[in-house]
Write an enzyme that holds these catalytic residues in place. Structure first.
Site, mmCIF file in Angstrom:
data_model
loop_
_atom_site.group_PDB
_atom_site.id
_atom_site.type_symbol
_atom_site.label_atom_id
_atom_site.label_comp_id
_atom_site.label_asym_id
_atom_site.label_seq_id
_atom_site.Cartn_x
_atom_site.Cartn_y
_atom_site.Cartn_z
ATOM 1 N N GLY A 11 2.046 9.409 -5.663
ATOM 2 C CA GLY A 11 2.602 8.861 -6.914
ATOM 3 C C GLY A 11 1.501 8.123 -7.658
ATOM 4 O O GLY A 11 1.754 7.155 -8.390
ATOM 5 N N ALA A 12 0.251 8.590 -7.459
ATOM 6 C CA ALA A 12 -0.937 7.862 -7.935
ATOM 7 C C ALA A 12 -0.976 7.696 -9.453
ATOM 8 O O ALA A 12 -1.615 6.780 -9.960
ATOM 9 C CB ALA A 12 -2.198 8.576 -7.462
ATOM 10 N N HIS A 151 14.585 -13.356 -15.395
ATOM 11 C CA HIS A 151 13.872 -12.087 -15.625
ATOM 12 C C HIS A 151 13.805 -11.805 -17.116
ATOM 13 O O HIS A 151 14.564 -12.370 -17.907
ATOM 14 C CB HIS A 151 14.574 -10.923 -14.904
ATOM 15 C CG HIS A 151 14.291 -10.889 -13.436
ATOM 16 N ND1 HIS A 151 15.033 -11.610 -12.531
ATOM 17 C CD2 HIS A 151 13.342 -10.245 -12.716
ATOM 18 C CE1 HIS A 151 14.560 -11.399 -11.310
ATOM 19 N NE2 HIS A 151 13.527 -10.580 -11.394
ATOM 20 N N LYS A 155 15.932 -6.364 -18.465
ATOM 21 C CA LYS A 155 16.548 -6.108 -17.159
ATOM 22 C C LYS A 155 18.058 -5.908 -17.323
ATOM 23 O O LYS A 155 18.723 -6.678 -18.010
ATOM 24 C CB LYS A 155 16.267 -7.272 -16.198
ATOM 25 C CG LYS A 155 16.751 -7.003 -14.784
ATOM 26 C CD LYS A 155 16.179 -8.009 -13.804
ATOM 27 C CE LYS A 155 16.710 -7.801 -12.409
ATOM 28 N NZ LYS A 155 16.361 -6.502 -11.835
ATOM 29 N N THR A 162 16.524 -8.984 -5.630
ATOM 30 C CA THR A 162 15.809 -9.970 -4.801
ATOM 31 C C THR A 162 16.670 -11.214 -4.592
ATOM 32 O O THR A 162 16.727 -11.757 -3.483
ATOM 33 C CB THR A 162 14.465 -10.345 -5.481
ATOM 34 O OG1 THR A 162 13.704 -9.149 -5.624
ATOM 35 C CG2 THR A 162 13.684 -11.357 -4.667
HETATM 36 P P1 NAD Z 1 6.635 5.660 -11.881
HETATM 37 O O1 NAD Z 1 7.667 6.579 -12.420
HETATM 38 O O2 NAD Z 1 5.731 4.947 -12.841
HETATM 39 O O3 NAD Z 1 5.685 6.461 -10.852
HETATM 40 C C1 NAD Z 1 6.148 7.418 -9.924
HETATM 41 C C2 NAD Z 1 5.020 8.456 -9.745
HETATM 42 O O4 NAD Z 1 5.423 9.352 -8.697
HETATM 43 C C3 NAD Z 1 4.777 9.286 -11.020
HETATM 44 O O5 NAD Z 1 3.395 9.389 -11.282
HETATM 45 C C4 NAD Z 1 5.396 10.635 -10.653
HETATM 46 O O6 NAD Z 1 4.740 11.724 -11.298
HETATM 47 C C5 NAD Z 1 5.209 10.667 -9.147
HETATM 48 N N1 NAD Z 1 6.203 11.578 -8.561
HETATM 49 C C6 NAD Z 1 7.551 11.391 -8.523
HETATM 50 N N2 NAD Z 1 8.143 12.484 -7.996
HETATM 51 C C7 NAD Z 1 7.137 13.376 -7.723
HETATM 52 C C8 NAD Z 1 7.125 14.695 -7.182
HETATM 53 N N3 NAD Z 1 8.251 15.335 -6.859
HETATM 54 N N4 NAD Z 1 5.919 15.302 -7.017
HETATM 55 C C9 NAD Z 1 4.763 14.657 -7.355
HETATM 56 N N5 NAD Z 1 4.729 13.406 -7.887
HETATM 57 C C10 NAD Z 1 5.919 12.786 -8.066
HETATM 58 O O7 NAD Z 1 7.400 4.613 -10.982
HETATM 59 P P2 NAD Z 1 6.883 3.233 -10.378
HETATM 60 O O8 NAD Z 1 7.284 2.098 -11.274
HETATM 61 O O9 NAD Z 1 5.451 3.365 -9.979
HETATM 62 O O10 NAD Z 1 7.809 3.129 -9.072
HETATM 63 C C11 NAD Z 1 7.791 4.131 -8.084
HETATM 64 C C12 NAD Z 1 8.822 3.782 -7.029
HETATM 65 O O11 NAD Z 1 8.456 2.556 -6.380
HETATM 66 C C13 NAD Z 1 10.228 3.532 -7.583
HETATM 67 O O12 NAD Z 1 11.169 3.986 -6.640
HETATM 68 C C14 NAD Z 1 10.287 2.010 -7.715
HETATM 69 O O13 NAD Z 1 11.601 1.499 -7.697
HETATM 70 C C15 NAD Z 1 9.550 1.634 -6.467
HETATM 71 N N6 NAD Z 1 9.004 0.255 -6.459
HETATM 72 C C16 NAD Z 1 9.088 -0.384 -5.273
HETATM 73 C C17 NAD Z 1 8.541 -1.644 -5.144
HETATM 74 C C18 NAD Z 1 8.584 -2.310 -3.794
HETATM 75 O O14 NAD Z 1 8.179 -3.479 -3.680
HETATM 76 N N7 NAD Z 1 9.024 -1.601 -2.752
HETATM 77 C C19 NAD Z 1 7.922 -2.269 -6.230
HETATM 78 C C20 NAD Z 1 7.853 -1.576 -7.443
HETATM 79 C C21 NAD Z 1 8.390 -0.291 -7.542
#
Ligand code: NAD
Length: 265
Positions: A11-12, A151, A155, A162
């Site tokens: 998800g880079a 927030h 939101k 949290t």
């Molecule tokens: P985002 O949409 O900006 O990024 C997701 C990335 O994953 C995108 O670049 C997308 O192209 C890639 N991706 C998704 N499905 C794909 C697939 N099938 N094949 C290839 N690439 C794929 O989202 P984000 O804000 O970076 O958040 C990502 C996830 O992390 C979400 O589920 C968000 O809720 C979660 N998140 C968790 C925390 C935590 O502390 N655990 C914090 C922030 C975000």
């Protein structure tokens, strides 16, 4: 200099992914082994100077000893977890929105490869989840517990996830269920506060990333504990701390950030 931990970021191209690759490149002990995202995102990732690929399988083929760190989408994270398990690679997953079947599958996969999943990777919040119940127990029932979260105005849900997690930890320390004792909003002639009550109030405005203050209000004194998120960097820092930790852990059960903050850094 040789790097201690090789990291594959899945998800880079996303918001978290960009934060993660930036941090991995800046940390002396970390090596960015590969970046994974959709085909259309790959050109934007060329500047990272590592292999950029579309699947976790391709990334592990070029970096078999790496820890996989995935913030993508539920389906893609599950697919990645199956591939990492086959390869025996450790994997940290921060993706939220997994359903109960997906979480059950992760628990099964974790029997075969080191896996960690957490919906909130913030080190500060995870430390609070440990110490707030200790405070509640040490202060005792004479201290009322209330929480205020703030927030940004975009939101949509309230109280925040949290706040609910922290509230559940506080309620658990008193032997309560949060659902039975939470009071969100007080208005009018509502009578005296009950002792079995936890107020959780939400303020909204501006561009606040997230502030959670817990109050312990006792006879003649009070304690306030505040966590303030400045940016999503704290989630990325937490995920990378988890990656360093997971590299040395055996498979067996699904780990969470609670396991990571239970150890010294
Ligand atoms: P985002 O949409 O900006 O990024 C997701 C990335 O994953 C995108 O670049 C997308 O192209 C890639 N991706 C998704 N499905 C794909 C697939 N099938 N094949 C290839 N690439 C794929 O989202 P984000 O804000 O970076 O958040 C990502 C996830 O992390 C979400 O589920 C968000 O809720 C979660 N998140 C968790 C925390 C935590 O502390 N655990 C914090 C922030 C975000």
């Amino acid at each position: 200099m040789s790097k201690d931990v090789s990291v594959i970021v899945v998800g880079a191209g996303g918001r978290m992914g960009q934060e993660l690759t930036r941090l991995v490149l800046s940390e002396a002990d970390l090596h960015l082994a590969a970046a994974v995202d959709r085909q259309e995102s790959l050109p934007d990732l060329e500047h990272l100077g590592c292999p950029v690929v579309q699947t976790v399988a391709e990334s592990l083929a070029v970096a078999p000893a790496a820890v996989v760190v995935d913030f993508s989408s539920p389906t893609f994270s599950m697919e990645g977890a199956r591939i990492a398990t086959e390869a025996g690679a450790p994997m940290v997953i921060g993706t939220t929105g997994l359903d109960s079947r997906q979480k059950e599958e992760l628990a099964l996969l974790a029997e075969k490869t080191p896996l960690l999943w957490s919906a909130n990777m913030s080190i500060g919040v995870n430390v609070l989840l440990r110490i707030l119940p200790e405070l509640a127990r040490a202060l005792g029932p004479a201290y009322d517990m209330e929480m205020v979260e703030i927030h940004h105005k975009r939101k949509k849900d309230a109280p925040s996830g949290t706040a609910l997690m922290l509230g559940e930890a506080l309620a658990g320390a008193r032997g309560w269920d949060l659902a039975d004792v939470r009071v969100s909003g007080r208005d009018g002639l509502i009578g005296e506060r009950k002792s079995a009550e936890i107020g959780v109030q939400a303020l909204r405005g501006g561009d606040v990333v997230g502030i959670h203050t817990t109050w312990f209000l006792g006879p003649g004194e009070n304690i306030q504990v505040t966590h303030q998120a400045e940016s999503r960097s704290n989630f990325a820092q937490g995920a990378l701390r988890a990656a360093r930790w997971l590299k040395n852990m055996p498979a067996g059960r699904l780990y969470s950030m609670q396991d990571v903050v239970g150890q010294s850094s």
